[in-house]
Design an enzyme around this catalytic site. Structure first.
Site, PDB file in Angstrom:
ATOM      1  N   LYS A 276      18.915  71.010  56.138  1.00 26.22           N
ATOM      2  CA  LYS A 276      19.924  71.482  55.016  1.00 26.22           C
ATOM      3  C   LYS A 276      21.343  72.094  55.488  1.00 26.22           C
ATOM      4  CE  LYS A 276      15.890  72.921  51.924  1.00 26.22           C
ATOM      5  NZ  LYS A 276      15.436  73.955  51.156  1.00 26.22           N
TER       6      LYS A 276
ATOM      7  N   LYS B  48      12.269  62.847  51.433  1.00 25.95           N
ATOM      8  CA  LYS B  48      11.123  63.489  50.544  1.00 25.95           C
ATOM      9  C   LYS B  48      11.847  63.962  49.183  1.00 25.95           C
ATOM     10  CE  LYS B  48      11.389  68.584  50.899  1.00 25.95           C
ATOM     11  NZ  LYS B  48      11.028  69.779  50.576  1.00 25.95           N
TER      12      LYS B  48
ATOM     13  N   LYS C 191      14.465  68.916  44.978  1.00 23.14           N
ATOM     14  CA  LYS C 191      15.347  69.419  43.999  1.00 23.14           C
ATOM     15  C   LYS C 191      16.754  69.408  44.268  1.00 23.14           C
ATOM     16  CE  LYS C 191      12.415  73.348  43.469  1.00 23.14           C
ATOM     17  NZ  LYS C 191      12.654  73.983  44.850  1.00 23.14           N
TER      18      LYS C 191
HETATM   19  N1  AQP Z   1       8.506  66.054  48.040  1.00 26.89           N
HETATM   20  C1  AQP Z   1       7.415  66.774  48.299  1.00 26.89           C
HETATM   21  N2  AQP Z   1       6.130  66.302  48.554  1.00 26.89           N
HETATM   22  C2  AQP Z   1       4.979  67.166  48.656  1.00 26.89           C
HETATM   23  N3  AQP Z   1       5.429  68.537  48.764  1.00 26.89           N
HETATM   24  C3  AQP Z   1       6.576  69.109  48.299  1.00 26.89           C
HETATM   25  N4  AQP Z   1       7.246  70.384  48.336  1.00 26.89           N
HETATM   26  C4  AQP Z   1       8.454  70.154  48.305  1.00 26.89           C
HETATM   27  N5  AQP Z   1       8.789  69.202  47.951  1.00 26.89           N
HETATM   28  C5  AQP Z   1       7.617  68.348  48.266  1.00 26.89           C
HETATM   29  C6  AQP Z   1       6.320  71.625  48.324  1.00 26.89           C
HETATM   30  O1  AQP Z   1       6.537  72.363  47.082  1.00 26.89           O
HETATM   31  C7  AQP Z   1       6.371  73.869  47.508  1.00 26.89           C
HETATM   32  C8  AQP Z   1       7.595  74.549  47.002  1.00 26.89           C
HETATM   33  O2  AQP Z   1       8.929  73.949  47.610  1.00 26.89           O
HETATM   34  P1  AQP Z   1      10.214  74.845  47.422  1.00 26.89           P
HETATM   35  O3  AQP Z   1      10.602  74.800  46.140  1.00 26.89           O
HETATM   36  O4  AQP Z   1       9.931  76.113  47.976  1.00 26.89           O
HETATM   37  O5  AQP Z   1      11.419  74.266  48.501  1.00 26.89           O
HETATM   38  P2  AQP Z   1      11.222  72.831  49.274  1.00 26.89           P
HETATM   39  O6  AQP Z   1      10.086  72.667  50.031  1.00 26.89           O
HETATM   40  O7  AQP Z   1      12.539  72.916  49.908  1.00 26.89           O
HETATM   41  O8  AQP Z   1      11.504  71.716  48.082  1.00 26.89           O
HETATM   42  P3  AQP Z   1      12.652  71.247  47.478  1.00 26.89           P
HETATM   43  O9  AQP Z   1      12.302  70.478  46.064  1.00 26.89           O
HETATM   44  O10 AQP Z   1      13.131  70.152  48.253  1.00 26.89           O
HETATM   45  O11 AQP Z   1      13.547  72.386  47.032  1.00 26.89           O
HETATM   46  P4  AQP Z   1      14.960  72.440  47.646  1.00 26.89           P
HETATM   47  O12 AQP Z   1      15.793  71.163  47.385  1.00 26.89           O
HETATM   48  O13 AQP Z   1      15.442  73.645  46.915  1.00 26.89           O
HETATM   49  O14 AQP Z   1      15.024  72.774  49.184  1.00 26.89           O
HETATM   50  C9  AQP Z   1       6.232  73.864  48.908  1.00 26.89           C
HETATM   51  O15 AQP Z   1       4.899  74.048  49.282  1.00 26.89           O
HETATM   52  C10 AQP Z   1       6.581  72.599  49.427  1.00 26.89           C
HETATM   53  O16 AQP Z   1       5.959  71.965  50.709  1.00 26.89           O
END
Ligand code: AQP
Length: 352
Positions: A114, A207, A210
């Site tokens: 990040k 992956k 968001k």
């Molecule tokens: N691509 C993914 N596949 C499976 N699980 C996923 N999770 C996120 N992306 C995937 C799971 O969703 C939960 C919440 O995630 P988060 O919102 O706390 O943040 P993150 O993991 O960092 O997800 P994003 O979408 O990538 O958000 P941003 O871009 O804001 O950092 C977690 O249980 C995660 O494992």
């Protein structure tokens, strides 16, 4: 002490939730709600580790709450609230900032991804994010944490923090009435959703996320039928002239593997059956993926359409969402405050 089984998990209000959040975590949350006491948080303190427009943040907190409920969480049964409203999260995170070691945080791959090349400019909060995550879980003495695979390393850190805290303060913890000197359990990751790692539609090695700038890389829970169809139609495949004939061949083709995995998870079938569907439809043309993509679109729309409609309905009444959050925060506080008071006693603070 044997801890009562209690589930904690959360998602960041950093944008619209997507298929990765849904299949990787939410499906498991809904399942666990049937058998466990569950606490599901909208982690707004985590969200501000990178810049969030305050007006959009408020909307995103309500939208993520709506998405939880629209996906099947029952706010009467499970506790649903936003993190910033329960002070124990930030208080315990500070204690853990003083327990965790710099060397432990230096190993966290999510921070490296990040922060990217501009590490010096990343917020201190982004660096300390895993300590806050440990606090989120342990403020409730939670024992189980359903998450996607990407959170495995953070969960291991939470276990290390729990153990070091218990060791550092063993004598005081025993004095506080925990005979075995264990105030914090070792939280177990539950990484068993139908697709624990959903990849980007544009790059099978990244992956679905968001914060990825291209919206075409993900299917959002808020996407309508046309948008879902368009994104799947344009999802990256490869130039091979035949579909993979077995699961080993599928694994070697990351974009196809991802699409088959998504299909299987949404259709509630095995990856093998998903691959068979791809093989059976590959003659339909014009490309070997046309028929498969059509079937994938159908199942995605069937599954996500009702969730989207319910999010839209719930977002029409923000006061009701705020009431749900307020009720959840009060119930969360009732669990976390006594635990936090014990932490304060154990650490040696004078409570007034
Ligand atoms: N691509 C993914 N596949 C499976 N699980 C996923 N999770 C996120 N992306 C995937 C799971 O969703 C939960 C919440 O995630 P988060 O919102 O706390 O943040 P993150 O993991 O960092 O997800 P994003 O979408 O990538 O958000 P941003 O871009 O804001 O950092 C977690 O249980 C995660 O494992």
């Amino acid at each position: 002490m044997a801890f009562k089984e209690r589930v904690f998990s959360g998602m960041q209000p950093t944008g619209s939730l997507h298929l990765g959040n849904y299949l990787g975590a939410m499906v498991q949350w809904i399942e666990m709600q049937k058998t466990h006491e569950c606490i599901y948080c909208v982690v707004d303190l985590h969200a501000i580790t990178v810049w969030q427009d305050p007006k959009e943040l408020k909307n995103a907190i309500r939208q993520v709450t709506a998405a939880y409920i629209a996906s099947g969480l029952d706010p009467k049964k499970s506790i649903v609230f936003n993190q910033s409203q329960v002070a124990a999260h930030a208080e315990l995170a500070w204690v853990f900032n003083c327990v965790a070691r710099l060397g432990w945080l230096n190993r966290m791959t999510q921070f490296k991804e990040k922060a990217g090349k501009d590490r010096e400019n990343a917020s201190v909060g982004l660096y300390a994010y895993p300590n806050l995550m440990a606090a989120d879980i342990l403020a409730y003495q939670a024992t189980h944490v359903p998450v996607g695979e990407d959170q495995k390393q953070h969960l291991e850190l939470a276990r290390d923090i729990a153990q070091k805290f218990n060791n550092d303060f063993r004598e005081q913890i025993v004095e506080a009435g925990y005979e075995d000197g264990i105030l914090f359990p070792q939280p177990e990751p539950v990484i068993t959703g139908p697709a624990t790692r959903v990849m980007s539609l544009r790059d099978g090695t990244k992956k679905m996320s968001k914060s990825e700038p291209s919206d075409m890389s993900r299917i959002n829970l808020m996407d309508d039928t046309d948008v879902i169809a368009d994104k799947i139609k344009r999802a990256k495949t490869d130039m091979e002239s035949a579909p993979p004939s077995n699961l080993d061949e599928l694994k070697a083709r990351p974009e196809i593997d991802n699409l088959v995995g998504i299909y299987a998870a949404l259709a509630g079938t095995s990856k093998e059956a998903g691959l068979q569907m791809l093989i059976d439809t590959s003659k339909e043309g014009p490309s070997i993926f046309t028929g498969f993509k059509k079937a994938l679109t159908e199942v995605a729309v069937e599954k996500l359409g009702p969730i989207r409609a319910e999010i839209v309905r719930l977002m029409g009444d923000p006061a009701e969402i705020d009431r749900i959050l307020a009720d959840g925060s009060a119930r969360a506080r009732a669990i976390a405050t006594p635990i936090m008071n014990q932490v304060k006693d154990v650490v040696g603070f004078v409570r007034s």
